[in-house]
Write an enzyme that holds these catalytic residues in place. Structure first.
Site, PDB file in Angstrom:
ATOM      1  N   GLY A 127       0.681  -1.104  -0.515  1.00  0.00           N
ATOM      2  CA  GLY A 127       0.161  -0.384   0.036  1.00  0.00           C
ATOM      3  C   GLY A 127       0.841   1.346  -0.007  1.00  0.00           C
ATOM      4  O   GLY A 127       0.383   1.992   0.812  1.00  0.00           O
ATOM      5  N   HIS A 128       1.365   1.461  -0.872  1.00  0.00           N
ATOM      6  CA  HIS A 128       2.739   2.285  -0.885  1.00  0.00           C
ATOM      7  C   HIS A 128       3.091   2.040  -2.561  1.00  0.00           C
ATOM      8  O   HIS A 128       3.468   1.378  -2.952  1.00  0.00           O
ATOM      9  CB  HIS A 128       3.477   2.085   0.158  1.00  0.00           C
ATOM     10  N   ALA A 129       4.225   3.518  -2.754  1.00  0.00           N
ATOM     11  CA  ALA A 129       5.191   3.861  -3.708  1.00  0.00           C
ATOM     12  C   ALA A 129       6.959   4.120  -2.880  1.00  0.00           C
ATOM     13  O   ALA A 129       6.655   4.998  -2.318  1.00  0.00           O
ATOM     14  CB  ALA A 129       4.718   3.999  -4.724  1.00  0.00           C
ATOM     15  N   ARG A 159       2.723  -0.120  -4.901  1.00  0.00           N
ATOM     16  CA  ARG A 159       2.374  -2.107  -4.739  1.00  0.00           C
ATOM     17  C   ARG A 159       2.151  -2.226  -3.411  1.00  0.00           C
ATOM     18  O   ARG A 159       1.300  -1.931  -2.658  1.00  0.00           O
ATOM     19  CB  ARG A 159       3.843  -2.576  -4.568  1.00  0.00           C
TER      20      ARG A 159
END
Length: 135
Positions: free
Chosen positions: A49-51, A96
């Site tokens: 839950g981040h990039a 992702r």
């Protein structure tokens, strides 16, 4: 969106298992500065839950099955990591999410830089803005 996977070189010794290997700057397009792994997660666990603004990674699952969802702000794609000799290159500026498909699966990650909190984008709307995508 270009999805790049690697197939690790594997050598099987009869009755002794298989050794699988990849090498920095040969099999993955960067040098490796950090390796970590996530284990002990129940089936259905969702992580990520981040990039990352700059970080590049290769992900592989030496045990179990983990679904990787990728999003570049324009396209979305999914890759199932369920082969210990398969790796997934995840470039920077890629949202992702990782979903455990099997209890106790192990996700290994090799990264091209050390941990830096400032490199993370943890809000999806902020990610879209960073990528120049209007909602």
């Amino acid at each position: 969106m270009i999805i790049q996977t690697i197939h690790m070189k594997s050598v099987t010794a009869e009755g002794q298992g298989t050794l699988s290997v990849f090498e920095a700057s040969r099999d993955v397009p960067f040098d490796i500065k950090r390796i970590y792994y996530i284990h002990g997660a129940p089936q259905g666990t969702q992580r990520g839950g981040h990039a990352h603004k700059a970080l590049r990674q290769v992900l592989w699952c030496p045990y179990g099955s983990i679904l990787i969802r990728l999003d570049d702000g324009h396209e979305k794609s999914e890759v199932l990591l369920n082969d210990p000799a398969k790796g997934l290159i995840v470039e920077h500026n890629m949202w992702r999410e990782m979903i455990w498909q099997q209890e106790n699966s192990v996700l290994c990650v090799a990264a091209d830089s050390y941990y830096e909190a400032e490199d993370y984008i943890r809000d999806y709307d902020e990610f879209l803005k960073h990528m120049g995508v209007e909602k």
